[in-house]
Design a protein around this motif. Structure first.
Motif: not given
Length: 143
Positions: A83-106
């Protein structure tokens, strides 16, 4: 930017990691990448949850975010706010993504995976009595 695996971040900051996971468990989260021309691109994703010691985002191989991440790996991830009052809070993550091996289900769903390495965190919660936000910051270089 220095960046570490989700499991390492959680071991260093268990309370903050728990808050982040609570926020990322509802969707949509907003995932920002950098386009080839340098402009930002924002994608809805989620909900997100760790797989073992990794924080993973799944997508189709043809996704624009996959092309962006393969090219430079930079991301920003903002958790949902109720909601506009911030609800339960907010988070921001910043970083680098690296390709990973998918599981069989993926693989069966046609997904590819990227592991999100955490470089910086900003978590904001709201004290609704004082109307003041409470900020918690963390950087991998500080670890």
């Amino acid at each position: 930017m220095d960046a570490i695996r989700w499991g390492d971040f959680g071991a260093l900051n268990p309370e903050l990691a728990a808050h982040i996971l609570e926020r990322l468990a509802s969707a949509p989260c907003y995932f920002g990448t950098v386009r080839r021309d340098g402009w930002p691109r924002v994608h809805p994703v989620g909900p997100l949850a760790p797989r073992g010691s990794c924080l993973i985002v799944t997508m189709y191989p043809t996704s624009p975010k996959a092309h962006d991440l393969r090219r430079n790996g930079r991301f920003a991830l903002h958790g949902p706010v109720e909601d506009t009052t911030g609800g339960g809070g907010e988070v921001l993550l910043v970083g680098r993504a690296v390709e990973a091996e998918p599981a069989d289900a993926d693989r069966a769903k046609g997904y590819i995976l990227f592991e999100l390495l955490i470089g910086e965190v900003l978590a904001t919660s709201h004290d609704h009595n004082s109307l003041r936000p409470v900020h918690r910051r963390w950087k991998a270089a500080d670890s």
